[in-house]
Design a protein around this motif. Structure first.
Motif, PDB file in Angstrom:
ATOM      1  N   ASP A  47      -1.853  -7.375   4.991  1.00 12.96           N
ATOM      2  CA  ASP A  47      -2.968  -7.311   4.672  1.00 12.96           C
ATOM      3  C   ASP A  47      -3.357  -6.484   3.376  1.00 12.96           C
ATOM      4  N   ALA A  48      -3.548  -7.223   2.500  1.00 18.49           N
ATOM      5  CA  ALA A  48      -4.364  -6.442   0.978  1.00 18.49           C
ATOM      6  C   ALA A  48      -5.022  -5.832   1.486  1.00 18.49           C
ATOM      7  N   GLY A  49      -6.440  -6.130   2.424  1.00 23.69           N
ATOM      8  CA  GLY A  49      -7.672  -5.129   2.688  1.00 23.69           C
ATOM      9  C   GLY A  49      -6.790  -4.304   2.915  1.00 23.69           C
ATOM     10  N   ALA A  50      -6.241  -3.870   4.519  1.00 24.62           N
ATOM     11  CA  ALA A  50      -5.270  -2.852   4.800  1.00 24.62           C
ATOM     12  C   ALA A  50      -4.695  -2.231   4.032  1.00 24.62           C
ATOM     13  N   VAL A  51      -4.000  -2.647   3.240  1.00 22.79           N
ATOM     14  CA  VAL A  51      -3.313  -1.573   2.193  1.00 22.79           C
ATOM     15  C   VAL A  51      -4.408  -0.756   1.156  1.00 22.79           C
ATOM     16  N   ALA A  52      -5.276  -1.645   0.884  1.00 18.47           N
ATOM     17  CA  ALA A  52      -6.017  -0.952  -0.435  1.00 18.47           C
ATOM     18  C   ALA A  52      -7.318   0.352   0.728  1.00 18.47           C
ATOM     19  N   MET A  53      -7.661  -0.246   1.988  1.00 21.75           N
ATOM     20  CA  MET A  53      -8.253   0.536   3.194  1.00 21.75           C
ATOM     21  C   MET A  53      -7.445   2.172   3.164  1.00 21.75           C
ATOM     22  N   SER A  54      -6.132   1.990   3.244  1.00 23.55           N
ATOM     23  CA  SER A  54      -5.561   2.775   3.469  1.00 23.55           C
ATOM     24  C   SER A  54      -5.041   3.621   2.494  1.00 23.55           C
ATOM     25  N   ARG A  55      -5.210   3.428   1.290  1.00 24.31           N
ATOM     26  CA  ARG A  55      -4.736   4.277  -0.022  1.00 24.31           C
ATOM     27  C   ARG A  55      -5.976   5.150   0.058  1.00 24.31           C
ATOM     28  N   SER A  56      -6.658   4.537   0.311  1.00 23.23           N
ATOM     29  CA  SER A  56      -8.772   5.058   0.016  1.00 23.23           C
ATOM     30  C   SER A  56      -8.823   6.550   0.559  1.00 23.23           C
ATOM     31  N   ASN A  57      -8.366   5.765   1.703  1.00 22.71           N
ATOM     32  CA  ASN A  57      -8.221   6.786   3.100  1.00 22.71           C
ATOM     33  C   ASN A  57      -7.811   7.608   2.641  1.00 22.71           C
ATOM     34  N   ALA A  58      -6.771   7.768   1.921  1.00 24.27           N
ATOM     35  CA  ALA A  58      -5.567   8.698   2.154  1.00 24.27           C
ATOM     36  C   ALA A  58      -6.143   9.560   1.029  1.00 24.27           C
ATOM     37  N   GLU A  59      -6.696   8.588  -0.026  1.00 24.46           N
ATOM     38  CA  GLU A  59      -7.434   9.816  -1.515  1.00 24.46           C
ATOM     39  C   GLU A  59      -8.485  10.517  -0.514  1.00 24.46           C
ATOM     40  N   ARG A  60      -9.613   9.894   0.647  1.00 19.75           N
ATOM     41  CA  ARG A  60     -10.480  11.047   0.478  1.00 19.75           C
ATOM     42  C   ARG A  60     -10.034  12.096   1.277  1.00 19.75           C
ATOM     43  N   ALA A  61      -8.369  11.916   2.219  1.00 19.92           N
ATOM     44  CA  ALA A  61      -7.999  13.206   3.071  1.00 19.92           C
ATOM     45  C   ALA A  61      -7.190  14.234   2.495  1.00 19.92           C
ATOM     46  N   GLY A  62      -7.020  13.874   0.774  1.00 21.25           N
ATOM     47  CA  GLY A  62      -6.121  14.887   0.308  1.00 21.25           C
ATOM     48  C   GLY A  62      -4.807  14.751   0.725  1.00 21.25           C
ATOM     49  N   VAL A  63      -4.433  13.958   0.558  1.00 20.20           N
ATOM     50  CA  VAL A  63      -2.766  13.277   1.581  1.00 20.20           C
ATOM     51  C   VAL A  63      -2.244  12.132   0.366  1.00 20.20           C
ATOM     52  N   ALA A  64      -3.157  11.392  -1.164  1.00 17.41           N
ATOM     53  CA  ALA A  64      -2.597  10.386  -1.172  1.00 17.41           C
ATOM     54  C   ALA A  64      -1.087  10.763  -2.405  1.00 17.41           C
ATOM     55  N   ALA A  65      -0.455  12.301  -2.183  1.00 15.97           N
ATOM     56  CA  ALA A  65       0.711  12.267  -3.452  1.00 15.97           C
ATOM     57  C   ALA A  65       1.459  12.384  -2.505  1.00 15.97           C
ATOM     58  N   TRP A  66       1.027  12.310  -0.755  1.00 18.58           N
ATOM     59  CA  TRP A  66       2.381  12.441   0.147  1.00 18.58           C
ATOM     60  C   TRP A  66       2.810  11.432   0.646  1.00 18.58           C
ATOM     61  N   THR A  67       1.518  10.298   0.967  1.00 24.91           N
ATOM     62  CA  THR A  67       1.638   9.061   0.979  1.00 24.91           C
ATOM     63  C   THR A  67       2.144   7.710   0.611  1.00 24.91           C
ATOM     64  N   GLU A  68       2.286   6.926   0.759  1.00 26.25           N
ATOM     65  CA  GLU A  68       2.689   5.062  -0.240  1.00 26.25           C
ATOM     66  C   GLU A  68       1.965   3.910   0.549  1.00 26.25           C
ATOM     67  N   PHE A  69       1.779   3.465   0.318  1.00 29.44           N
ATOM     68  CA  PHE A  69       1.333   2.053   0.907  1.00 29.44           C
ATOM     69  C   PHE A  69       1.324   0.749   0.845  1.00 29.44           C
ATOM     70  N   ARG A  70       2.035  -0.276   1.595  1.00 31.26           N
ATOM     71  CA  ARG A  70       2.460  -1.388   0.408  1.00 31.26           C
ATOM     72  C   ARG A  70       1.987  -2.733   0.997  1.00 31.26           C
ATOM     73  N   GLN A  71       2.354  -3.728   0.482  1.00 32.51           N
ATOM     74  CA  GLN A  71       1.479  -4.938   1.016  1.00 32.51           C
ATOM     75  C   GLN A  71       3.191  -5.351   1.297  1.00 32.51           C
ATOM     76  N   HIS A  72       2.990  -5.703   2.630  1.00 33.28           N
ATOM     77  CA  HIS A  72       4.394  -6.760   2.910  1.00 33.28           C
ATOM     78  C   HIS A  72       4.495  -7.115   4.243  1.00 33.28           C
ATOM     79  N   ALA A  73       5.253  -8.487   4.680  1.00 31.24           N
ATOM     80  CA  ALA A  73       5.416  -8.930   6.219  1.00 31.24           C
ATOM     81  C   ALA A  73       6.817  -7.542   6.843  1.00 31.24           C
ATOM     82  N   ILE A  74       6.210  -7.367   7.534  1.00 33.33           N
ATOM     83  CA  ILE A  74       7.617  -6.899   8.757  1.00 33.33           C
ATOM     84  C   ILE A  74       9.014  -7.237   8.489  1.00 33.33           C
ATOM     85  N   SER A  75       8.999  -8.117   8.413  1.00 37.11           N
ATOM     86  CA  SER A  75      10.313  -8.973   7.302  1.00 37.11           C
ATOM     87  C   SER A  75      11.305  -8.670   5.891  1.00 37.11           C
ATOM     88  N   ASP A  76      10.335  -7.574   5.932  1.00 36.11           N
ATOM     89  CA  ASP A  76      10.629  -6.970   4.002  1.00 36.11           C
ATOM     90  C   ASP A  76      10.873  -5.708   4.355  1.00 36.11           C
TER      91      ASP A  76
END
Length: 379
Positions: A263-292
């Motif tokens: 879900d693209a919305g979940a990925v965008a949400m996670s990135r925003s939350n990581a930014e606010r928490a100050g950990v964006a530099a060490w986290t990576e969020f991507r949109q894709h299915a389990i099979s990928d």
């Protein structure tokens, strides 16, 4: 004023501090208390008791990742009827803890006692505080006194946290059935995570597991961005509190933390939350299915996931394919990685075909009883 140390722990340098846990996670929280260096950690029903003074109360709120709230036990006495409760409540050294200009409210519970009316008990204690100290009583007060009358023993505590400790102050965006930070932290602990290895969450939702793991690795204090009820107490030392918040070394993690979701919305949400928490530099969020899903470059670590389950989304038949795909992908591509899966249904866990050990004790998550299923490093 009550200065008897047996009934008034506030008169002593140290007293009992009750750290509230999510039921079922008491032993994991006790391990955290030990790791944080609190004195005499003891698991009990509903939480962990430790010993300390007010600085330890502040530190507990600041540093515990798995705690729901922190209660300072300031007095205890026997009370067999309301008149006796009223009289003994007036002897508590309220002025050592409460300020006369800050509103307070009282919550009471009664179990196996001759005083059985919790509302009447709360009223008596509120009146005692109002008349002895002069503090206003308000139903919306942030400072809460909790009175527990159990087998005629009345234990008086002050809730030093205010809002639940899972509210770290960073997460604005959440998806459906979000994993609470406190629960995520203890599930990470139960998987053996210490911050030294990468973490992958292939159904990351609002990013809780990934962000919590990154904070642990960076030694960021969970309570650093929020306020607490104890800041309104009579014994609060603002300067000492600021020093406590600034103490301790923070170091950039040596590994990265990865989340993905279809879900693209979940990925965008996670990135925003990581930014606010100050950990964006060490986290990576991507949109894709389990099979990928593929493992990130570098050493193996922990895959931890809170997938949908039957009680959460209704019909669970389509979920067997999802869990099967998850297990197939991990077994094919994640050799050397450990896996933790949170679910409410043993048959769904079994559908992954992953070599799980026995699940942990069930824990209530959003009203559903879930367990953590864990593996050793995959072959």
């Amino acid at each position: 004023m009550n200065t008897d140390p047996a009934t008034d722990p506030a008169a002593n340098a140290t007293f009992e501090i009750f750290v509230v846990a999510t039921p079922g996670l008491e032993s994991a929280l006790c391990e955290e208390a030990r790791a944080l260096g609190f004195a005499e950690p003891t698991p009990v029903k509903g939480g962990v008791t430790v010993k300390g003074g007010w600085p330890e109360v502040w530190r507990a709120n600041l540093e515990f990742r798995g705690a729901t709230r922190v209660l300072a036990r300031i007095a205890a006495f026997r009370a067999f009827h309301l008149a006796q409760l009223d009289k003994r409540a007036r002897k508590v050294a309220w002025a050592e803890v409460l300020r006369p200009d800050v509103p307070v409210r009282v919550e009471a519970s009664c179990k196996g006692s001759r005083i059985y009316h919790a509302g009447a008990a709360a009223q008596r204690i509120q009146r005692a505080i109002g008349e002895e100290l002069g503090a206003p009583v308000s139903d919306t007060a942030e400072v809460v006194i909790k009175a527990r009358i159990d087998d005629d023993l009345c234990t008086i505590s002050v809730d030093t946290s205010g809002e639940s400790l899972h509210k770290r102050g960073h997460k604005e965006a959440v998806n459906k059935a979000p994993m609470r930070e406190t629960m995520a932290a203890l599930f990470l602990r139960q998987c053996g995570f210490t911050g030294a290895e990468p973490v992958v969450d292939p159904m990351c939702g609002s990013g809780t597991f990934v962000i919590e793991a990154a904070e642990i690795a960076a030694s960021l204090k969970p309570g650093r961005s929020r306020s607490f009820a104890f800041e309104q107490l009579a014994n609060f030392d603002a300067a000492a509190w600021e020093r406590m918040k600034e103490s301790g070394a923070q170091s950039p993690p040596s590994v990265r933390f990865h989340g993905s979701d279809r879900d693209a919305g979940a990925v965008a949400m996670s990135r925003s939350n990581a930014e606010r928490a100050g950990v964006a530099a060490w986290t990576e969020f991507r949109q894709h299915a389990i099979s990928d899903l593929v493992p990130p470059e570098g050493p193996p670590g922990l895959v931890i996931v809170n997938p949908p389950y039957g009680g959460r989304i209704g019909d669970k038949k389509p979920l067997f394919a999802l869990y099967g795909a998850l297990g197939q992908t991990l077994l094919a591509r994640f050799s050397g990685w450990r896996v933790g899966v949170v679910t409410n249904d043993p048959s769904l866990a079994k559908a992954t075909a992953l070599p799980f050990a026995d699940p942990t004790a069930p824990v209530s998550h959003g009203g559903i009883r879930v367990s953590l299923y864990r593996t050793d490093p995959l072959p």
